[in-house]
Design a protein around this motif. Structure first.
Motif, PDB file in Angstrom:
ATOM      1  N   ALA A 204       4.275  -3.085   1.969  1.00 41.04           N
ATOM      2  CA  ALA A 204       4.234  -2.944   1.138  1.00 41.04           C
ATOM      3  C   ALA A 204       4.589  -1.399   0.588  1.00 41.04           C
ATOM      4  O   ALA A 204       4.313  -0.676   0.939  1.00 41.04           O
ATOM      5  N   LEU A 205       4.921  -1.237  -0.680  1.00 39.32           N
ATOM      6  CA  LEU A 205       5.101  -0.508  -1.217  1.00 39.32           C
ATOM      7  C   LEU A 205       5.184  -0.189  -3.084  1.00 39.32           C
ATOM      8  O   LEU A 205       5.687  -1.283  -3.882  1.00 39.32           O
ATOM      9  N   ARG A 206       4.263   0.577  -3.910  1.00 44.61           N
ATOM     10  CA  ARG A 206       3.774   0.495  -5.167  1.00 44.61           C
ATOM     11  C   ARG A 206       3.949   1.292  -5.712  1.00 44.61           C
ATOM     12  O   ARG A 206       3.241   3.105  -5.587  1.00 44.61           O
ATOM     13  N   ILE A 207       4.541   1.447  -7.035  1.00 49.16           N
ATOM     14  CA  ILE A 207       4.811   3.130  -8.039  1.00 49.16           C
ATOM     15  C   ILE A 207       4.072   3.061  -8.811  1.00 49.16           C
ATOM     16  O   ILE A 207       4.076   1.668  -8.952  1.00 49.16           O
ATOM     17  N   ASP A 208       3.443   3.274  -9.094  1.00 46.90           N
ATOM     18  CA  ASP A 208       2.060   3.012  -9.930  1.00 46.90           C
ATOM     19  C   ASP A 208       3.093   3.811 -12.055  1.00 46.90           C
ATOM     20  O   ASP A 208       4.236   4.306 -11.806  1.00 46.90           O
ATOM     21  N   ALA A 209       2.181   3.253 -12.679  1.00 45.07           N
ATOM     22  CA  ALA A 209       2.966   3.924 -14.050  1.00 45.07           C
ATOM     23  C   ALA A 209       3.235   5.178 -14.219  1.00 45.07           C
ATOM     24  O   ALA A 209       3.875   6.099 -15.077  1.00 45.07           O
ATOM     25  N   ASP A 210       2.961   6.566 -13.061  1.00 47.19           N
ATOM     26  CA  ASP A 210       3.158   7.413 -13.345  1.00 47.19           C
ATOM     27  C   ASP A 210       3.513   8.760 -12.206  1.00 47.19           C
ATOM     28  O   ASP A 210       3.849   9.105 -11.569  1.00 47.19           O
ATOM     29  N   GLY A 211       4.666   7.172 -11.926  1.00 44.49           N
ATOM     30  CA  GLY A 211       5.144   7.907 -10.539  1.00 44.49           C
ATOM     31  C   GLY A 211       5.039   7.679  -9.439  1.00 44.49           C
ATOM     32  O   GLY A 211       5.915   8.532  -8.719  1.00 44.49           O
ATOM     33  N   ARG A 212       3.590   7.693  -9.211  1.00 48.60           N
ATOM     34  CA  ARG A 212       2.828   7.748  -7.866  1.00 48.60           C
ATOM     35  C   ARG A 212       3.748   6.940  -6.851  1.00 48.60           C
ATOM     36  O   ARG A 212       3.128   5.782  -7.861  1.00 48.60           O
ATOM     37  N   VAL A 213       3.827   7.099  -5.362  1.00 47.93           N
ATOM     38  CA  VAL A 213       3.971   6.346  -4.733  1.00 47.93           C
ATOM     39  C   VAL A 213       3.343   6.153  -3.413  1.00 47.93           C
ATOM     40  O   VAL A 213       3.189   6.739  -2.496  1.00 47.93           O
ATOM     41  N   PHE A 214       2.784   4.685  -3.229  1.00 54.14           N
ATOM     42  CA  PHE A 214       1.887   4.328  -2.338  1.00 54.14           C
ATOM     43  C   PHE A 214       2.548   3.433  -1.268  1.00 54.14           C
ATOM     44  O   PHE A 214       2.950   2.556  -1.894  1.00 54.14           O
ATOM     45  N   VAL A 215       2.780   3.494   0.211  1.00 52.79           N
ATOM     46  CA  VAL A 215       3.020   2.995   0.559  1.00 52.79           C
ATOM     47  C   VAL A 215       1.680   2.611   1.629  1.00 52.79           C
ATOM     48  O   VAL A 215       1.110   3.243   2.157  1.00 52.79           O
ATOM     49  N   THR A 216       2.371   1.047   2.357  1.00 52.17           N
ATOM     50  CA  THR A 216       1.748   1.338   2.840  1.00 52.17           C
ATOM     51  C   THR A 216       1.760   1.805   5.075  1.00 52.17           C
ATOM     52  O   THR A 216       3.285   1.735   5.068  1.00 52.17           O
ATOM     53  N   THR A 217       1.081   1.662   6.023  1.00 53.84           N
ATOM     54  CA  THR A 217       1.639   2.691   6.823  1.00 53.84           C
ATOM     55  C   THR A 217       2.476   1.767   7.483  1.00 53.84           C
ATOM     56  O   THR A 217       4.015   2.421   8.229  1.00 53.84           O
ATOM     57  N   ALA A 218       2.691   0.446   7.429  1.00 56.50           N
ATOM     58  CA  ALA A 218       3.140  -0.345   8.474  1.00 56.50           C
ATOM     59  C   ALA A 218       4.964  -0.312   7.895  1.00 56.50           C
ATOM     60  O   ALA A 218       5.571  -0.060   8.443  1.00 56.50           O
ATOM     61  N   LEU A 219       4.773  -0.093   6.704  1.00 55.65           N
ATOM     62  CA  LEU A 219       6.057   0.166   5.974  1.00 55.65           C
ATOM     63  C   LEU A 219       6.665   1.521   5.982  1.00 55.65           C
ATOM     64  O   LEU A 219       8.495   1.699   5.998  1.00 55.65           O
ATOM     65  N   HIS A 220       5.631   2.340   6.084  1.00 61.01           N
ATOM     66  CA  HIS A 220       5.926   3.807   5.409  1.00 61.01           C
ATOM     67  C   HIS A 220       6.743   4.378   6.950  1.00 61.01           C
ATOM     68  O   HIS A 220       7.489   4.880   6.952  1.00 61.01           O
ATOM     69  N   ARG A 221       6.594   3.744   8.448  1.00 59.04           N
ATOM     70  CA  ARG A 221       7.405   4.148   9.635  1.00 59.04           C
ATOM     71  C   ARG A 221       8.267   3.944   9.149  1.00 59.04           C
ATOM     72  O   ARG A 221       9.502   4.295  10.406  1.00 59.04           O
TER      73      ARG A 221
ATOM     74  N   GLY B  51      16.774  11.917   0.144  1.00 57.43           N
ATOM     75  CA  GLY B  51      16.054  13.493  -0.157  1.00 57.43           C
ATOM     76  C   GLY B  51      14.572  13.983  -0.172  1.00 57.43           C
ATOM     77  O   GLY B  51      14.585  14.322  -0.183  1.00 57.43           O
ATOM     78  N   GLY B  52      14.209  12.479   1.366  1.00 59.49           N
ATOM     79  CA  GLY B  52      13.122  13.493   1.370  1.00 59.49           C
ATOM     80  C   GLY B  52      12.074  12.831   0.925  1.00 59.49           C
ATOM     81  O   GLY B  52      12.466  11.526  -0.078  1.00 59.49           O
ATOM     82  N   PRO B  53      10.412  12.917   1.268  1.00 57.79           N
ATOM     83  CA  PRO B  53       9.328  11.972   1.131  1.00 57.79           C
ATOM     84  C   PRO B  53       9.820  12.594  -0.790  1.00 57.79           C
ATOM     85  O   PRO B  53       9.896  13.696  -0.869  1.00 57.79           O
ATOM     86  N   PRO B  54       8.615  11.468  -1.567  1.00 57.67           N
ATOM     87  CA  PRO B  54       8.525  11.892  -2.822  1.00 57.67           C
ATOM     88  C   PRO B  54       6.889  13.134  -3.031  1.00 57.67           C
ATOM     89  O   PRO B  54       6.352  12.849  -2.132  1.00 57.67           O
ATOM     90  N   ALA B  55       7.382  13.220  -3.910  1.00 53.43           N
ATOM     91  CA  ALA B  55       6.160  14.492  -3.799  1.00 53.43           C
ATOM     92  C   ALA B  55       4.802  14.589  -4.255  1.00 53.43           C
ATOM     93  O   ALA B  55       3.740  14.539  -3.215  1.00 53.43           O
ATOM     94  N   ASP B  56       4.828  12.986  -4.852  1.00 53.61           N
ATOM     95  CA  ASP B  56       3.784  12.185  -5.044  1.00 53.61           C
ATOM     96  C   ASP B  56       3.496  10.348  -3.834  1.00 53.61           C
ATOM     97  O   ASP B  56       3.693   9.487  -4.858  1.00 53.61           O
ATOM     98  N   LEU B  57       3.521  10.873  -2.367  1.00 54.43           N
ATOM     99  CA  LEU B  57       3.419   9.716  -2.145  1.00 54.43           C
ATOM    100  C   LEU B  57       1.711   9.664  -1.214  1.00 54.43           C
ATOM    101  O   LEU B  57       1.525  10.985  -0.353  1.00 54.43           O
ATOM    102  N   ILE B  58       1.821   8.631  -1.487  1.00 59.25           N
ATOM    103  CA  ILE B  58       0.261   8.385  -0.925  1.00 59.25           C
ATOM    104  C   ILE B  58       0.928   7.285   0.022  1.00 59.25           C
ATOM    105  O   ILE B  58       0.601   5.906   0.197  1.00 59.25           O
ATOM    106  N   ILE B  59       0.067   7.479   1.214  1.00 57.79           N
ATOM    107  CA  ILE B  59       0.173   6.721   2.680  1.00 57.79           C
ATOM    108  C   ILE B  59      -0.995   5.917   2.942  1.00 57.79           C
ATOM    109  O   ILE B  59      -2.253   6.241   3.121  1.00 57.79           O
ATOM    110  N   VAL B  60      -1.097   4.179   2.303  1.00 57.26           N
ATOM    111  CA  VAL B  60      -2.530   3.659   2.873  1.00 57.26           C
ATOM    112  C   VAL B  60      -2.823   2.527   4.185  1.00 57.26           C
ATOM    113  O   VAL B  60      -1.827   2.406   4.921  1.00 57.26           O
ATOM    114  N   PRO B  61      -3.570   2.628   4.540  1.00 56.67           N
ATOM    115  CA  PRO B  61      -3.487   1.841   5.404  1.00 56.67           C
ATOM    116  C   PRO B  61      -3.200  -0.189   5.294  1.00 56.67           C
ATOM    117  O   PRO B  61      -3.065  -0.381   4.431  1.00 56.67           O
TER     118      PRO B  61
END
Length: 342
Positions: free
Chosen positions: A309-326, A332-342
């Motif tokens: 799963a991937l979620r983009i919050d109201a501020d544009g931060r990108v949260f992505v699970t490890t399983a999808l991130h890989r 253009g490269g990873p977003p500046a506000d990329l947060i990988i979650v278990p």
């Protein structure tokens, strides 16, 4: 919501391209696309036609505001009367009841009256907020698909405020129906796209189907991902079905706990493994994850068995699970506000 179909495999040299049949249509209030890879062009066209006929049948049978079997049932529920329904509709109601319970009723097809209050049961949306007393009256009863009792070929509700709207579910059902039809027609390699809910069958000339995940605030994709045979991907976002009042965006993804659109999320994408319900789940499970919000979305995804799963919050931060991130390739490269979650 819309995903970008990036048929990068189509960039092969013309002499290496296998025969491809493709057709688009407008069903379920969105653009649909069926792409088939088949050396027998006539068979491919026949299979696509069968899929589009089934899409049209489902659209007509379960339209939420034009005359249909669904609107007939809703009228009876509003009148407090039992109503005879088809076995297919009975099955859809039972299925959505189970899915709604799994998603803590944040996805709930029984909130059709609330959707109508917000003006989203229309092809075009008026920039007008519903009266707060009307929302308060709806919230006072908290109507839900769980209020519907199905007994044989009859359905009735404990409250007259229940109205079914399969807008966040039927596209996924249609994906699974399309996959079944294509297989029955001897088609093993295809891509079905219903307004951004995408299911892949096989491959194209041995290369995986590749799709792009739409950026919710910029043109073009945020990232791309290859889909394996039978996988499905779906996105719920605030960037297509919405209106603005005084510069504030009101999207169609309504939080049934509050009676208002969820504001903390721009988009959620889920990728489901191959299975007979991959399409259905790609449509239905993204909604509760979207609405759950920053503190609960990952827990709810786990509860619903969603690992990718991937979620983009109201501020544009990108949260992505490890399983999808890989599996993602960010444009253009990873977003500046990329947060990988278990």
């Amino acid at each position: 919501m819309r995903l970008l179909i990036l048929l990068l495999a189509l960039g092969l040299a013309a002499c290496a391209r296998p025969p491809v049949q493709e057709q688009q249509a407008y069903v379920f209030g969105t653009r649909v696309e069926v792409i088939v890879v088949s050396a027998e062009a006539a068979r491919g066209r026949q299979a696509i036609a069968a899929v589009l006929r089934e899409f049209d049948r489902l659209h007509r049978a379960y339209h939420a505001w034009q005359p249909s079997e669904l609107t007939a049932l809703n009228a009876a529920l509003a009148a407090g009367q039992p109503h005879a329904i088809s076995p297919e509709l009975a099955g859809l109601i039972r299925d959505t009841q189970e899915l709604s319970a799994q998603g803590d009723y944040l996805f709930d097809p029984g909130i059709g009256q609330l959707i109508r209050l917000w003006g989203f049961q229309n092809d075009e949306f008026a920039a007008e907020l519903p009266p707060p007393p009307a929302i308060a009256a709806w919230l006072a009863e908290q109507p839900s698909v769980a209020d519907i009792a199905v007994d044989g070929n009859a359905a009735q509700s404990r409250t007259r405020r229940v109205a079914l709207d399969f807008g966040g579910y039927l596209k996924g059902v249609a994906l699974d129906r399309a996959a079944l039809i294509l297989r029955q027609q001897g088609i093993d390699n295809a891509l079905i796209n219903i307004g951004g809910n995408v299911l892949a069958l096989g491959s194209r000339a041995g290369r995986a189907w590749r799709v792009g995940i739409q950026h919710p605030r910029q043109p073009g994709p945020l990232a791309t991902v290859n889909l394996a045979d039978g996988e499905a991907i779906g996105t719920s976002g605030d960037y297509q079905r919405f209106f603005e009042v005084d510069g504030k965006r009101y999207a169609h993804l309504l939080d049934p706990r509050m009676g208002y659109p969820a504001e903390h999320t721009q988009a959620v994408t889920v990728l489901l493994p191959a299975g007979p319900r991959a399409g259905t789940l790609s449509d239905a499970v993204s909604k509760p994850i979207f609405i759950a919000g920053p503190e609960h979305w990952r827990t709810l995804a786990e509860k619903m068995g969603v690992a990718q799963a991937l979620r983009i919050d109201a501020d544009g931060r990108v949260f992505v699970t490890t399983a999808l991130h890989r599996r993602l390739e960010f444009i253009g490269g990873p977003p500046a506000d990329l947060i990988i979650v278990p």
